[in-house]
Enzyme design. Structure first.
Site, PDB file in Angstrom:
ATOM      1  N   HIS A  79      22.897  90.636  19.072  1.00 14.61           N
ATOM      2  CA  HIS A  79      23.643  90.672  17.719  1.00 14.61           C
ATOM      3  C   HIS A  79      25.018  91.069  17.893  1.00 14.61           C
ATOM      4  O   HIS A  79      25.806  90.574  18.531  1.00 14.61           O
ATOM      5  CB  HIS A  79      22.505  91.740  16.975  1.00 14.61           C
ATOM      6  CG  HIS A  79      22.917  91.858  15.391  1.00 14.61           C
ATOM      7  ND1 HIS A  79      23.784  90.780  14.658  1.00 14.61           N
ATOM      8  CD2 HIS A  79      22.513  92.816  14.503  1.00 14.61           C
ATOM      9  CE1 HIS A  79      23.765  91.546  13.564  1.00 14.61           C
ATOM     10  NE2 HIS A  79      22.937  92.425  13.248  1.00 14.61           N
ATOM     11  N   ASP A 101      31.432  85.949  17.456  1.00 14.28           N
ATOM     12  CA  ASP A 101      31.615  86.654  18.461  1.00 14.28           C
ATOM     13  C   ASP A 101      32.146  86.082  19.722  1.00 14.28           C
ATOM     14  O   ASP A 101      32.808  86.821  20.733  1.00 14.28           O
ATOM     15  CB  ASP A 101      30.460  87.697  18.759  1.00 14.28           C
ATOM     16  CG  ASP A 101      30.409  88.621  17.753  1.00 14.28           C
ATOM     17  OD1 ASP A 101      31.410  88.775  17.066  1.00 14.28           O
ATOM     18  OD2 ASP A 101      29.228  89.017  17.193  1.00 14.28           O
ATOM     19  N   HIS A 122      22.900  80.645  17.357  1.00 11.79           N
ATOM     20  CA  HIS A 122      23.060  81.281  16.120  1.00 11.79           C
ATOM     21  C   HIS A 122      21.489  81.082  15.456  1.00 11.79           C
ATOM     22  O   HIS A 122      20.961  79.975  15.519  1.00 11.79           O
ATOM     23  CB  HIS A 122      23.999  81.299  15.160  1.00 11.79           C
ATOM     24  CG  HIS A 122      24.156  82.373  14.040  1.00 11.79           C
ATOM     25  ND1 HIS A 122      23.385  82.398  12.953  1.00 11.79           N
ATOM     26  CD2 HIS A 122      24.877  83.521  14.255  1.00 11.79           C
ATOM     27  CE1 HIS A 122      23.496  83.556  12.442  1.00 11.79           C
ATOM     28  NE2 HIS A 122      24.569  84.081  12.936  1.00 11.79           N
TER      29      HIS A 122
HETATM   30  N1  ACO Z   1      22.574  80.598  26.144  1.00 14.18           N
HETATM   31  C1  ACO Z   1      21.624  79.739  26.759  1.00 14.18           C
HETATM   32  N2  ACO Z   1      20.542  79.344  26.024  1.00 14.18           N
HETATM   33  C2  ACO Z   1      20.268  79.699  24.800  1.00 14.18           C
HETATM   34  C3  ACO Z   1      21.207  80.466  24.126  1.00 14.18           C
HETATM   35  C4  ACO Z   1      22.510  80.934  24.922  1.00 14.18           C
HETATM   36  N3  ACO Z   1      23.369  81.713  24.235  1.00 14.18           N
HETATM   37  N4  ACO Z   1      20.945  80.871  22.941  1.00 14.18           N
HETATM   38  C5  ACO Z   1      19.647  80.100  22.769  1.00 14.18           C
HETATM   39  N5  ACO Z   1      19.263  79.448  23.888  1.00 14.18           N
HETATM   40  C6  ACO Z   1      18.197  78.920  24.142  1.00 14.18           C
HETATM   41  C7  ACO Z   1      16.795  79.476  24.212  1.00 14.18           C
HETATM   42  O1  ACO Z   1      16.554  79.760  25.665  1.00 14.18           O
HETATM   43  C8  ACO Z   1      16.023  78.449  23.623  1.00 14.18           C
HETATM   44  O2  ACO Z   1      15.467  77.486  24.618  1.00 14.18           O
HETATM   45  P1  ACO Z   1      14.234  76.839  24.585  1.00 14.18           P
HETATM   46  O3  ACO Z   1      13.861  76.281  23.291  1.00 14.18           O
HETATM   47  O4  ACO Z   1      14.187  75.977  25.778  1.00 14.18           O
HETATM   48  O5  ACO Z   1      13.287  77.969  24.814  1.00 14.18           O
HETATM   49  C9  ACO Z   1      16.627  77.900  22.366  1.00 14.18           C
HETATM   50  O6  ACO Z   1      18.201  78.035  22.825  1.00 14.18           O
HETATM   51  C10 ACO Z   1      16.425  78.646  21.164  1.00 14.18           C
HETATM   52  O7  ACO Z   1      16.946  79.906  21.210  1.00 14.18           O
HETATM   53  P2  ACO Z   1      16.273  81.203  20.683  1.00 14.18           P
HETATM   54  O8  ACO Z   1      16.331  82.279  21.508  1.00 14.18           O
HETATM   55  O9  ACO Z   1      14.790  80.848  20.425  1.00 14.18           O
HETATM   56  O10 ACO Z   1      17.174  81.258  19.308  1.00 14.18           O
HETATM   57  P3  ACO Z   1      16.942  82.587  18.367  1.00 14.18           P
HETATM   58  O11 ACO Z   1      17.428  81.900  17.115  1.00 14.18           O
HETATM   59  O12 ACO Z   1      15.944  83.225  18.535  1.00 14.18           O
HETATM   60  O13 ACO Z   1      18.181  83.393  18.811  1.00 14.18           O
HETATM   61  C11 ACO Z   1      20.490  84.095  19.416  1.00 14.18           C
HETATM   62  C12 ACO Z   1      19.603  83.481  18.206  1.00 14.18           C
HETATM   63  C13 ACO Z   1      19.800  85.787  19.610  1.00 14.18           C
HETATM   64  C14 ACO Z   1      21.643  84.452  18.835  1.00 14.18           C
HETATM   65  C15 ACO Z   1      20.600  83.486  20.714  1.00 14.18           C
HETATM   66  O14 ACO Z   1      21.268  82.064  20.357  1.00 14.18           O
HETATM   67  C16 ACO Z   1      21.270  84.259  21.808  1.00 14.18           C
HETATM   68  O15 ACO Z   1      20.763  85.170  22.447  1.00 14.18           O
HETATM   69  N6  ACO Z   1      22.815  84.053  21.714  1.00 14.18           N
HETATM   70  C17 ACO Z   1      23.691  84.923  22.700  1.00 14.18           C
HETATM   71  C18 ACO Z   1      23.896  86.186  22.034  1.00 14.18           C
HETATM   72  C19 ACO Z   1      25.051  86.111  20.973  1.00 14.18           C
HETATM   73  O16 ACO Z   1      26.030  85.528  21.040  1.00 14.18           O
HETATM   74  N7  ACO Z   1      24.536  86.690  19.877  1.00 14.18           N
HETATM   75  C20 ACO Z   1      25.467  86.804  18.655  1.00 14.18           C
HETATM   76  C21 ACO Z   1      24.752  86.271  17.531  1.00 14.18           C
HETATM   77  S1  ACO Z   1      26.018  86.147  16.042  1.00 14.18           S
HETATM   78  C22 ACO Z   1      25.828  87.736  15.677  1.00 14.18           C
HETATM   79  O17 ACO Z   1      25.050  88.245  15.613  1.00 14.18           O
HETATM   80  C23 ACO Z   1      27.193  88.410  14.830  1.00 14.18           C
END
Ligand code: ACO
Length: 432
Positions: free
Chosen positions: A267, A366, A308
């Site tokens: 987050h 971010d 996201h």
């Molecule tokens: N790098 C690599 N793979 C990723 C990333 C990433 N940053 N984000 C998602 N994925 C992949 C997952 O592994 C998953 O792959 P799969 O379908 O093969 O299993 C798919 O994309 C979907 O990801 P989820 O984790 O299920 O998506 P969710 O909606 O639950 O998570 C989140 C969203 C937490 C933002 C995620 O994209 C992440 O961890 N990003 C990196 C951290 C980040 O930048 N957070 C800031 C968010 S903005 C904010 O809060 C202000």
């Protein structure tokens, strides 16, 4: 407005279970399942709230497919281009843009609530010298309820409003004091002749021996960042504030809970994690290796600042910040900043990669906020603190909305129990 939805088993002869559908002003309709357990003995199952609306809200609207973000109906692009953070705070809190008298009065109220109780200052000295500023924020904000008893009647709308003003006003002072503790410098008092953002910079970078004049572009950039981070409907930290508040906890405790939730790298902690990641990558030549790591399911590494839950084409805030980062780097730092170059190249490579395209993973807000904060000389461990200051108005607006909602009840999710069935206790001597 409502409609009906029928939940029917394939082989059932009747019409199925009738459920009400709630139609929003904008966005997808929501099936109301509040009576499903009472009437049918069924729960719904939705870990991570993938398809669950937890409340009705009038504050912020997001269309993740179209990259739309609106506060009280106003597009984020227009607010980012024309508004001041305090004006946006008023909008979020009260629902309408202020006229000039209302803005002046609100600005004055916020300005005159920025000082901390002198005894509260002593708390900072109790933290370890290298405590993370977010840890200090969680503790000190939680402790505010021990100082401001006069506004703690959560059933009194005026008390709620005073607490909201105190939180918005004192957050920069607490944040700057957390930073000063971290760098072993004396706490600097707020200055009433400065704007919200200029005052924060002054409290961070002035010392008792030297005054500090914030650069206008630094104030402008911070104002923009704060507007973009001010609210984002039912995200993890806002939902945490609502859940904590649903038990009628006091607002200071609720916001402390929100800060704790924001801290996580999935987050608000992502802005700090992005800069740490860029430092670790180090050079453009290493990008491919890190892209491979991010794609490897056996590796826990993720491309921070990418992806996201809601935005699936672009994050409108990231687009605005990409432009601002160029401007800030041109004015304040080396425009050939290697970290910025690395970020741009990483974005370019990831956006051509099938893994990221198929999963609709784009840079989020971010990805760029940390680059701007770094150019403003704000250290990495303060990035999420900056986010927390900006988001406070969003949190308190949601808390105020919830507290005045007659439908509000304690938040209490159900579960699908998968543990052992009932079994008899085994005395210690008989256990293998
Ligand atoms: N790098 C690599 N793979 C990723 C990333 C990433 N940053 N984000 C998602 N994925 C992949 C997952 O592994 C998953 O792959 P799969 O379908 O093969 O299993 C798919 O994309 C979907 O990801 P989820 O984790 O299920 O998506 P969710 O909606 O639950 O998570 C989140 C969203 C937490 C933002 C995620 O994209 C992440 O961890 N990003 C990196 C951290 C980040 O930048 N957070 C800031 C968010 S903005 C904010 O809060 C202000």
């Amino acid at each position: 407005m409502t409609d009906k939805y029928y939940l029917k088993q394939e082989d059932a002869s009747d019409n199925g279970i009738e459920l009400t559908v709630r139609k929003p002003i904008q966005g997808p309709p929501a099936i109301d399942v509040t009576k499903l357990y009472r009437d049918q003995g069924l729960f719904t199952y939705d870990p991570g709230f993938m398809s669950t609306a937890s409340c009705e809200s009038n504050i912020t609207y997001i269309d993740g497919e179209a990259g739309i973000l609106e506060y009280r109906g106003y597009p984020i692009e227009q607010l980012a281009a024309e508004a001041d953070y305090v004006e946006v705070a008023y909008l979020l809190l009260y629902g309408e843009l202020p006229n000039s008298t209302q803005l002046q009065e609100f600005d004055e109220i916020i300005t005159h609530h920025t000082m901390l109780n002198e005894n509260l200052k002593d708390f900072f000295g109790g933290f370890h010298y290298d405590a993370h500023p977010m840890a200090i924020m969680v503790g000190v904000v939680g402790s505010l309820s021990a100082f401001y008893h006069d506004s703690l009647d959560i059933n009194n709308p005026r008390h709620r409003e005073i607490s909201a003003h105190r939180l918005i006003a004192k957050m920069p002072t607490i944040a700057a004091a957390s930073y000063k503790h971290n760098v072993s410098e004396p706490i600097i008092y707020p200055s009433n002749d400065l704007s919200y953002c200029a005052n924060l910079l002054q409290m961070m970078f002035a010392t008792p021996c030297e005054s500090y004049q914030p650069h206008p572009i630094a104030v402008q950039a911070m104002n923009l960042l704060f507007i973009l981070h001010a609210d984002h409907e039912q995200n993890a930290s806002t939902s945490t504030v609502r859940l904590a508040g649903s038990s009628q906890a006091n607002p200071f405790a609720c916001i402390a809970a929100g800060i704790a939730s924001l801290w996580g790298p999935a987050h608000g902690g992502a802005n700090e994690a992005v800069l740490n990641m860029l430092t670790e990558i180090g050079d453009v030549s290493n990008i491919d290796h890190y892209i491979d790591k991010a794609k490897d399911k056996k590796d826990s590494f993720r491309l921070m600042g990418f992806g996201h839950r809601v935005y699936k084409n672009f994050d409108p805030r990231a687009n605005i910040l990409r432009e601002m980062s160029k401007k800030v780097l041109e004015e304040l730092a080396d425009s050939n900043n290697p970290t910025f170059e690395l970020a741009l190249r990483l974005e370019e490579i990831a956006l051509k990669d099938d893994y990221f395209l198929e999963r609709k993973l784009y840079p989020n807000v971010d990805f760029y906020s940390g680059i701007i904060y770094r150019a403003l000389n704000i250290p990495n461990n303060m990035f999420t603190v900056m986010f927390a200051i900006a988001r406070t108005v969003g949190w308190v607006s949601h808390w105020m909305e919830m507290m005045s909602d007659p439908k509000q009840r304690i938040g209490r999710p159900r579960q699908v129990y998968m543990g052992p069935s009932r079994r008899d206790f085994i005395p210690l001597k008989n256990r293998s």
